[in-house]
Design a protein around this motif. Structure first.
Motif, PDB file in Angstrom:
ATOM      1  N   ALA A 175       0.842  -1.197   0.000  1.00  0.00           N
ATOM      2  CA  ALA A 175       0.000   0.000   0.000  1.00  0.00           C
ATOM      3  C   ALA A 175       0.879   1.249   0.000  1.00  0.00           C
ATOM      4  N   ILE A 176       0.266   2.365  -0.326  1.00  0.00           N
ATOM      5  CA  ILE A 176       1.052   3.595  -0.479  1.00  0.00           C
ATOM      6  C   ILE A 176       1.629   4.048   0.862  1.00  0.00           C
ATOM      7  N   GLU A 177       0.942   3.795   1.987  1.00  0.00           N
ATOM      8  CA  GLU A 177       1.479   4.196   3.286  1.00  0.00           C
ATOM      9  C   GLU A 177       2.748   3.410   3.611  1.00  0.00           C
ATOM     10  N   GLU A 178       2.703   2.074   3.376  1.00  0.00           N
ATOM     11  CA  GLU A 178       3.896   1.262   3.623  1.00  0.00           C
ATOM     12  C   GLU A 178       5.024   1.668   2.692  1.00  0.00           C
ATOM     13  N   ALA A 179       4.689   1.960   1.437  1.00  0.00           N
ATOM     14  CA  ALA A 179       5.717   2.401   0.481  1.00  0.00           C
ATOM     15  C   ALA A 179       6.338   3.718   0.928  1.00  0.00           C
ATOM     16  N   ALA A 180       5.530   4.627   1.467  1.00  0.00           N
ATOM     17  CA  ALA A 180       6.069   5.901   1.952  1.00  0.00           C
ATOM     18  C   ALA A 180       7.020   5.677   3.116  1.00  0.00           C
ATOM     19  N   LEU A 181       6.655   4.772   4.018  1.00  0.00           N
ATOM     20  CA  LEU A 181       7.530   4.461   5.140  1.00  0.00           C
ATOM     21  C   LEU A 181       8.864   3.906   4.657  1.00  0.00           C
ATOM     22  N   ARG A 182       8.805   2.983   3.691  1.00  0.00           N
ATOM     23  CA  ARG A 182      10.050   2.412   3.152  1.00  0.00           C
ATOM     24  C   ARG A 182      10.857   3.484   2.419  1.00  0.00           C
ATOM     25  N   ALA A 183      10.185   4.340   1.714  1.00  0.00           N
ATOM     26  CA  ALA A 183      10.888   5.419   0.998  1.00  0.00           C
ATOM     27  C   ALA A 183      11.573   6.355   1.994  1.00  0.00           C
ATOM     28  N   GLU A 184      10.930   6.628   3.130  1.00  0.00           N
ATOM     29  CA  GLU A 184      11.544   7.495   4.134  1.00  0.00           C
ATOM     30  C   GLU A 184      12.772   6.820   4.739  1.00  0.00           C
ATOM     31  N   GLU A 185      12.694   5.503   4.953  1.00  0.00           N
ATOM     32  CA  GLU A 185      13.868   4.778   5.432  1.00  0.00           C
ATOM     33  C   GLU A 185      15.008   4.892   4.425  1.00  0.00           C
ATOM     34  N   LEU A 186      14.679   4.743   3.150  1.00  0.00           N
ATOM     35  CA  LEU A 186      15.702   4.863   2.105  1.00  0.00           C
ATOM     36  C   LEU A 186      16.310   6.266   2.104  1.00  0.00           C
ATOM     37  N   ARG A 187      15.453   7.281   2.176  1.00  0.00           N
ATOM     38  CA  ARG A 187      15.970   8.656   2.168  1.00  0.00           C
ATOM     39  C   ARG A 187      16.924   8.894   3.328  1.00  0.00           C
ATOM     40  N   ALA A 188      16.561   8.365   4.509  1.00  0.00           N
ATOM     41  CA  ALA A 188      17.412   8.560   5.684  1.00  0.00           C
ATOM     42  C   ALA A 188      18.750   7.855   5.515  1.00  0.00           C
ATOM     43  N   ARG A 189      18.739   6.662   4.943  1.00  0.00           N
ATOM     44  CA  ARG A 189      19.993   5.930   4.766  1.00  0.00           C
ATOM     45  C   ARG A 189      20.890   6.628   3.749  1.00  0.00           C
ATOM     46  N   VAL A 190      20.292   7.200   2.693  1.00  0.00           N
ATOM     47  CA  VAL A 190      21.112   7.936   1.716  1.00  0.00           C
ATOM     48  C   VAL A 190      21.698   9.184   2.358  1.00  0.00           C
ATOM     49  N   GLU A 191      20.879   9.863   3.151  1.00  0.00           N
ATOM     50  CA  GLU A 191      21.367  11.082   3.801  1.00  0.00           C
ATOM     51  C   GLU A 191      22.522  10.775   4.747  1.00  0.00           C
ATOM     52  N   ALA A 192      22.500   9.578   5.375  1.00  0.00           N
ATOM     53  CA  ALA A 192      23.576   9.207   6.300  1.00  0.00           C
ATOM     54  C   ALA A 192      24.788   8.655   5.588  1.00  0.00           C
ATOM     55  N   LEU A 193      24.772   8.640   4.286  1.00  0.00           N
ATOM     56  CA  LEU A 193      25.852   8.032   3.518  1.00  0.00           C
ATOM     57  C   LEU A 193      27.082   8.940   3.517  1.00  0.00           C
ATOM     58  N   ASN A 194      28.270   8.390   3.772  1.00  0.00           N
ATOM     59  CA  ASN A 194      29.553   9.095   3.674  1.00  0.00           C
ATOM     60  C   ASN A 194      30.364   8.426   2.580  1.00  0.00           C
ATOM     61  N   ILE A 195      30.714   9.178   1.553  1.00  0.00           N
ATOM     62  CA  ILE A 195      31.409   8.622   0.398  1.00  0.00           C
ATOM     63  C   ILE A 195      32.793   9.257   0.327  1.00  0.00           C
ATOM     64  N   SER A 196      33.793   8.406   0.407  1.00  0.00           N
ATOM     65  CA  SER A 196      35.169   8.895   0.253  1.00  0.00           C
ATOM     66  C   SER A 196      35.548   8.824  -1.212  1.00  0.00           C
ATOM     67  N   TYR A 197      36.198   9.878  -1.654  1.00  0.00           N
ATOM     68  CA  TYR A 197      36.600   9.914  -3.055  1.00  0.00           C
ATOM     69  C   TYR A 197      37.946  10.617  -3.136  1.00  0.00           C
ATOM     70  N   GLY A 198      38.912   9.939  -3.732  1.00  0.00           N
ATOM     71  CA  GLY A 198      40.238  10.524  -3.818  1.00  0.00           C
ATOM     72  C   GLY A 198      40.826  10.678  -2.427  1.00  0.00           C
ATOM     73  N   ASP A 199      41.279  11.889  -2.095  1.00  0.00           N
ATOM     74  CA  ASP A 199      41.885  12.136  -0.791  1.00  0.00           C
ATOM     75  C   ASP A 199      40.887  12.690   0.208  1.00  0.00           C
TER      76      ASP A 199
END
Length: 649
Positions: free
Chosen positions: A532-556
């Motif tokens: 359902a759309i409510e469950e999908a929204a909850l999963r999407a919010e979890e995804l958004r939070a995990r992307v926001e917490a992402l730290n990507i090292s690149y080069g130095d």
């Protein structure tokens, strides 16, 4: 049987049997002729003595015996008659019979003369006859006839012993009448018995000789030829399982049977090879139609198990690392070796087929256990000049087979395995090529996610299924915020790194039923069946939070923080096909961009749960998973990681 000689020449057996039978029959016929002449002369003398001395008395006693028997039968009939007229008629006949018997008794009395023994026997007979007449009078009394039970007792119980006494007296008289002729009769009787015994013995011997000859001809000539002929006809009709008798004999029948057995064996082998050829041709067609590697290996197990029922086999395929081969298919048993190193097999080390058990100089492969029969073969599977696998076939020795027969049959199975390997190599190469091309056509090379083509096919299939089952399907679209700045400020390789990390999070955040795809550039879409759309929204919010917490090292250094904007829409509220639902989801995505990015918007305008509520739900689910894991053994149920725990919700 004495004349049954199945282990010598059949012609010699027939000749000896017939000559012996003819000689014995001629000797028997001569002896019978002499004995018959002697017996006829003795019988003639005995007959003349009897006719001269005792025949008149014997005839008179015989007539008397018959007359008394007739009178007895008439008396019984009169006693049993209930009607007056039949009873009167029977009593009249009885009186006439009694008069005749009395006349015969008087005549026989005159014939006795001075013979004292016969006169004494006659007096005893007269007394018993008088007693019988009295019993007869009782039987005919009206009072007795009126009582049926008493009548039956008189007729069936009282009268028979008295009548039998009269008959016995006559018999005693017959014996006395024959007393003077006993010597002649005994002599004739002895001669007759002796002659009868000899004659029956001779006849028995003749019959036995004839039967022995007949049985010999039937059992050792006619029946074997008939059975072998019937086996030949059955084999000619294609009944190759027909039993061939007499193959163990050493005479002509054995030679015929063994020759027929060799012919049948060649027919069986030809038929089996023809059947195997037809099966391989059909197998090749079926293998080419396999749609996946598991289906292909299942087909190989089924077909090879039927083609080689006396063999245990396994198909090993190289792993992606190319350093080990693993079991992909097996038949007629479970392989004891589930994986092997290329150096464990002589065929892979030498680069060609290796057949063990047929050469004087040979060594067992390291992957073959000691309890395996020495007759086995390893056949490399080559495709386009590259070894892709190994076909291993072990022959299971049958108890009734000799070692030579086992090796010959195994050699035939090895040739069949080579033919199968050619078809398998083509099929395996084709299926790997098809799956590789399909993977390339449905996968995004950069992120490993499904591409636009896979999205369209999956969405069409899931929407059709949802329309039949009346279940929801949610579509999540997301776009990386300010993605152009990553390319402009850090280079396109940095942008590719961001895309790969976001793709990894997408794969880790959704279950197996969900289908995350890269639509193109920095845009991603997730198809979520039965959600359902409510469950999908909850999963999407979890995804958004995990992307926001992402730290990507690149080069130095580290790349700037990555955020995504997400839009959520659902079937059927947002539309009936993928285009409509994507349009509505993109509208929600644009609203998220307009409201400051790094947020989730629902197409229906609903509220997305706040981040702390999302975190609380994830923690609660994680606690439940940990509680379940504590009740299981640690070795078999490792504690899942936090991302997996959130994804399983």
């Amino acid at each position: 049987m004495a004349l049954n000689l199945p282990q010598i020449s059949l012609s010699v057996s027939i000749k000896n049997s017939l000559l012996t039978s003819v000689f014995l029959l001629l000797a028997i016929l001569g002896g019978v002729s002499v004995m018959a002449t002697m017996r006829l002369s003795a019988l003639q003398d005995a007959v003349e003595a009897i006719n001269r001395d005792r025949l008149p008395k014997i005839r008179a006693l015989g007539d008397l015996n018959v007359g008394i028997a007739h009178a007895h039968l008439v008396a019984i009939r009169a006693a049993l008659s209930t009607a007056p007229e039949p009873r009167a008629e029977a009593e009249g006949e009885l009186r006439r019979r009694i008069v005749e018997v009395q006349a015969k008794i008087a005549g026989f009395k005159d014939m006795i003369g001075p013979d004292a023994p016969m006169k004494m026997a006659f007096d005893q007979f007269v007394n018993k006859w008088d007693l019988y007449l009295k019993q007869q009078a009782v039987m005919l009394e009206p009072e007795v006839g009126a009582n049926r039970e008493r009548l039956e007792h008189v007729v069936n119980v009282q009268t028979p012993p008295i009548f039998q006494a009269v008959v016995d007296a006559i018999g005693h008289g017959l014996k006395l009448a024959d007393h003077r002729a006993d010597s002649a009769i005994e002599s004739a009787t002895l001669d007759a018995q002796l002659f009868r015994i000899v004659l029956w013995s001779v006849n028995g011997v003749s019959v036995l000789i004839g039967l022995a000859t007949l049985l010999f001809v039937i059992h050792d000539v006619s029946m074997p030829i008939f059975r072998i002929t019937r086996s030949m006809e059955a084999i000619a009709k294609g009944e190759l399982q027909t039993e061939i008798p007499y193959a163990d004999h050493t005479n002509e029948l054995g030679l015929m049977a063994r020759a027929l057995a060799v012919f049948r064996k060649s027919l069986v082998e030809n038929e089996r090879l023809n059947a195997a050829t037809r099966t391989l041709s059909e197998l090749s067609e079926w293998l080419q139609s396999a749609k996946s590697e598991p289906e292909l290996y299942q087909m190989i197990s089924t077909v090879l198990g039927g083609l080689m029922p006396e063999c245990t086999g396994a198909l090993y395929i190289y792993a992606d690392s190319r350093d080990v081969l693993e079991v992909a298919a097996e038949w007629n048993g479970t392989s004891t070796t589930r994986s092997l190193h290329p150096d464990d097999c002589w065929s892979l080390r030498r680069g060609h087929v290796y057949i063990h058990g047929t050469n004087e100089v040979e060594f067992r492969c390291d992957h073959v256990h000691d309890d395996v029969d020495e007759n086995y073969c390893c056949i490399p599977i080559l495709a386009h000049g590259e070894t892709v696998g190994l076909l291993h076939v072990e022959y299971n020795h049958q108890g009734e087979e000799s070692e030579a027969e086992a090796k010959a049959r195994f050699a035939d199975r090895a040739r069949l395995g080579l033919a199968c390997a050619e078809h398998l190599s083509i099929a395996i190469a084709n299926i790997k090529l098809r799956e590789g091309l399909r993977d390339q056509s449905l996968r995004d090379a950069l992120t490993g996610l499904n591409n636009r083509r896979c999205l369209i096919e999956t969405a069409r299939r899931q929407l059709l299924r949802a329309s039949r089952s009346r279940t929801p399907v949610s579509i999540v679209t997301l776009d990386i915020d300010h993605f152009k700045s990553f390319n402009d400020n850090h280079g396109h390789e940095a942008g590719d790194t961001v895309l790969r990390h976001v793709g990894e999070i997408l794969k880790a955040s959704f279950s197996d039923d969900d289908v995350p795809c890269r639509l193109g550039g920095e845009e991603f879409v997730v198809v979520m069946p039965n959600c359902a759309i409510e469950e999908a929204a909850l999963r999407a919010e979890e995804l958004r939070a995990r992307v926001e917490a992402l730290n990507i090292s690149y080069g130095d250094g580290m790349l700037p923080r990555v955020t995504v904007s997400v839009g959520v829409a659902a079937y059927p509220e947002a539309g009936m096909d993928l285009t409509e639902i994507l349009r509505v989801a993109d509208g929600a995505l644009y609203r998220a961009k307009q409201k400051g990015r790094n947020r989730v918007e629902l197409a229906s305008g609903g509220m997305v749960p706040p981040l702390d509520e999302v975190a609380n739900r994830a923690v609660a689910k994680l606690d439940a998973i940990v509680a379940r894991a504590e009740t299981r053994p640690v070795a078999t149920s490792p504690l899942p990681s936090t991302p997996n725990a959130v994804r399983s919700s």
